[in-house]
Design an enzyme around this catalytic site. Structure first.
Site, PDB file in Angstrom:
ATOM      1  CG  ASP A  65      43.304 -13.883   0.753  1.00 55.89           C
ATOM      2  OD1 ASP A  65      43.039 -12.669   0.740  1.00 55.89           O
ATOM      3  OD2 ASP A  65      44.290 -14.355   1.352  1.00 55.89           O
ATOM      4  CG  HIS A 121      37.562  -5.750  -2.411  1.00 56.50           C
ATOM      5  ND1 HIS A 121      38.175  -6.880  -1.938  1.00 56.50           N
ATOM      6  CD2 HIS A 121      38.065  -4.717  -1.680  1.00 56.50           C
ATOM      7  CE1 HIS A 121      39.011  -6.532  -0.951  1.00 56.50           C
ATOM      8  NE2 HIS A 121      38.960  -5.235  -0.794  1.00 56.50           N
ATOM      9  CB  THR A 155      35.017 -11.501  13.290  1.00 53.74           C
ATOM     10  OG1 THR A 155      35.869 -12.651  13.323  1.00 53.74           O
ATOM     11  CG2 THR A 155      33.586 -11.965  13.311  1.00 53.74           C
ATOM     12  CG  LEU A 170      25.023 -24.117  -4.771  1.00 50.57           C
ATOM     13  CD1 LEU A 170      26.022 -25.230  -4.506  1.00 50.57           C
ATOM     14  CD2 LEU A 170      25.663 -23.098  -5.715  1.00 50.57           C
ATOM     15  NE  ARG A 201      47.114 -15.666   6.720  1.00 51.83           N
ATOM     16  CZ  ARG A 201      48.209 -15.156   6.175  1.00 51.83           C
ATOM     17  NH1 ARG A 201      49.383 -15.719   6.371  1.00 51.83           N
ATOM     18  NH2 ARG A 201      48.143 -14.073   5.412  1.00 51.83           N
TER      19      ARG A 201
HETATM   20  C1  IPE Z   1      40.480 -14.169   4.772  1.00 49.77           C
HETATM   21  O1  IPE Z   1      41.323 -13.339   4.072  1.00 49.77           O
HETATM   22  C2  IPE Z   1      39.109 -13.556   4.868  1.00 49.77           C
HETATM   23  C3  IPE Z   1      38.374 -13.476   3.609  1.00 49.77           C
HETATM   24  C4  IPE Z   1      38.777 -13.873   2.454  1.00 49.77           C
HETATM   25  C5  IPE Z   1      37.092 -12.889   3.733  1.00 49.77           C
HETATM   26  P1  IPE Z   1      42.263 -12.274   4.809  1.00 49.77           P
HETATM   27  O2  IPE Z   1      43.002 -11.556   3.757  1.00 49.77           O
HETATM   28  O3  IPE Z   1      41.458 -11.443   5.734  1.00 49.77           O
HETATM   29  O4  IPE Z   1      43.191 -13.212   5.673  1.00 49.77           O
HETATM   30  P2  IPE Z   1      44.625 -12.961   6.271  1.00 49.77           P
HETATM   31  O5  IPE Z   1      44.595 -11.636   6.995  1.00 49.77           O
HETATM   32  O6  IPE Z   1      45.567 -12.918   5.117  1.00 49.77           O
HETATM   33  O7  IPE Z   1      44.871 -14.120   7.159  1.00 49.77           O
HETATM   34  C1  IPE Z   2      40.017 -10.904   0.068  1.00 48.70           C
HETATM   35  O1  IPE Z   2      40.999 -10.196  -0.589  1.00 48.70           O
HETATM   36  C2  IPE Z   2      38.795 -10.079   0.343  1.00 48.70           C
HETATM   37  C3  IPE Z   2      38.537  -9.823   1.750  1.00 48.70           C
HETATM   38  C4  IPE Z   2      39.260 -10.211   2.740  1.00 48.70           C
HETATM   39  C5  IPE Z   2      37.361  -9.032   2.049  1.00 48.70           C
HETATM   40  P1  IPE Z   2      42.040  -9.315   0.202  1.00 48.70           P
HETATM   41  O2  IPE Z   2      41.526  -7.913   0.288  1.00 48.70           O
HETATM   42  O3  IPE Z   2      42.397  -9.910   1.496  1.00 48.70           O
HETATM   43  O4  IPE Z   2      43.264  -9.352  -0.787  1.00 48.70           O
HETATM   44  P2  IPE Z   2      44.803  -9.406  -0.398  1.00 48.70           P
HETATM   45  O5  IPE Z   2      45.005 -10.561   0.515  1.00 48.70           O
HETATM   46  O6  IPE Z   2      45.138  -8.098   0.249  1.00 48.70           O
HETATM   47  O7  IPE Z   2      45.496  -9.577  -1.708  1.00 48.70           O
HETATM   48 MG    MG Z   3      43.863 -11.219   2.056  1.00 48.85          MG
END
Ligand code: IPE
Ligand code: IPE
Ligand code: MG
Length: 266
Positions: free
Chosen positions: A42, A59, A88, A153, A216
């Protein structure tokens, strides 16, 4: 600062990273490493926004972090790594971002395949792969097939993954067996449930790493994380590297795991 200055500064920081890495490695007991590490990748968007860049660049940079963590896990002989790539719930994002991420998975599957094979990595995709566009699911299935002989792995890539759906799918599969008379309801226990999850056959994670500072689970491995040690760091995923991973391992080894029992010696 001239080019010379930039190069020498980079060299100094690389040297420092190597020193930090060596120091952290010396603090790690190789006999007590986690058997399974799970990572919620994240913070990509925040990383990009901080630099005035589109979220998609974050990304892209996140893929390099995944590469480093995969390498290091294989190097340290950690047997299983789970990485949350797309939930999801992530379909709620703007269609352009979703489609960029889907293309990134296809690109990852094609570009990283040889290196993953060379490193003995076996990729296993967890999630509702059938809910992805055919070109994405095919690329992912091909990566699984190509890497199936990896012995070092297991890399669980969570794509279109939601723990609640995983549990629903397990319940459906168990109900089906009961319905067809293959399973007696009395026999359903924790092992039976675990055997019907996407992670069947793998140990539960010992350590969960959440970068970007959120406390979370975001619907990740709800069943499997029952007794997992959590490590939350403010470092954003594209900045997360070998030193951060080693730091998480050092913290993990300092924890006293009790599994509902009592502190050692009491
Ligand atoms: C969790 O991150 C999902 C992934 C890293 C793939 P999110 O950015 O989607 O989670 P929330 O919305 O902050 O809980
Ligand atoms: C995690 O990074 C990647 C995915 C959920 C696919 P985010 O895109 O959620 O990055 P933030 O949380 O907005 O910084
Ligand atoms: Mg995020």
């Amino acid at each position: 600062m001239g080019l010379k200055g930039i190069v020498s500064r980079r060299k100094t920081s690389e040297a420092k990273m190597t020193r930090d890495e060596d120091m952290l490695k010396s603090c790690i007991d190789p006999s007590r490493l986690p058997r399974h590490v799970a990572v919620i990748m994240d913070g990509n968007g925040r990383w990009a926004l901080k630099r005035g860049l589109p979220r998609t660049v974050g990304h892209q940079r996140g893929v390099s972090s995944l590469r480093e963590v995969v390498h290091l896990s294989a190097e340290l002989s950690i047997p299983v790594l789970s990485a949350y790539a797309f939930s999801t719930e992530n379909w709620r994002r703007p269609p352009e971002e979703v489609s960029f991420l889907m293309d990134l998975f296809v690109e990852y599957a094609a570009k990283e395949c040889d290196e993953l094979k060379q490193n003995g990595v076996k990729v296993r995709v967890i999630g509702r792969v059938e809910g992805l566009s055919p070109h994405v699911s095919e690329a992912i299935r091909a990566l699984e097939e190509e890497t199936q002989d990896g012995q070092r792995l297991v890399l669980n890539l969570a794509v279109n993954y939601g723990a609640r759906w995983e549990i629903v799918d397990a319940i459906k599969a168990i109900a089906d067996k009961v319905w067809s008379g293959k399973l007696n309801p009395e026999e359903i226990d924790e092992t039976v449930v675990g055997d019907h999850l996407y992670t069947a056959g793998l140990p539960d994670p010992d350590l969960l790493i959440r970068p970007a500072g959120e406390f979370r689970l975001s619907n990740f491995l709800l069943w499997q994380l029952a007794y997992t040690e959590f490590y939350v760091t403010p470092v954003l995923w594209p900045d997360f590297g070998r030193v951060d991973f080693l730091q998480a391992l050092v913290h993990y080894q300092r924890r006293e795991r009790r599994f509902g029992g009592l502190k050692r010696g009491l």
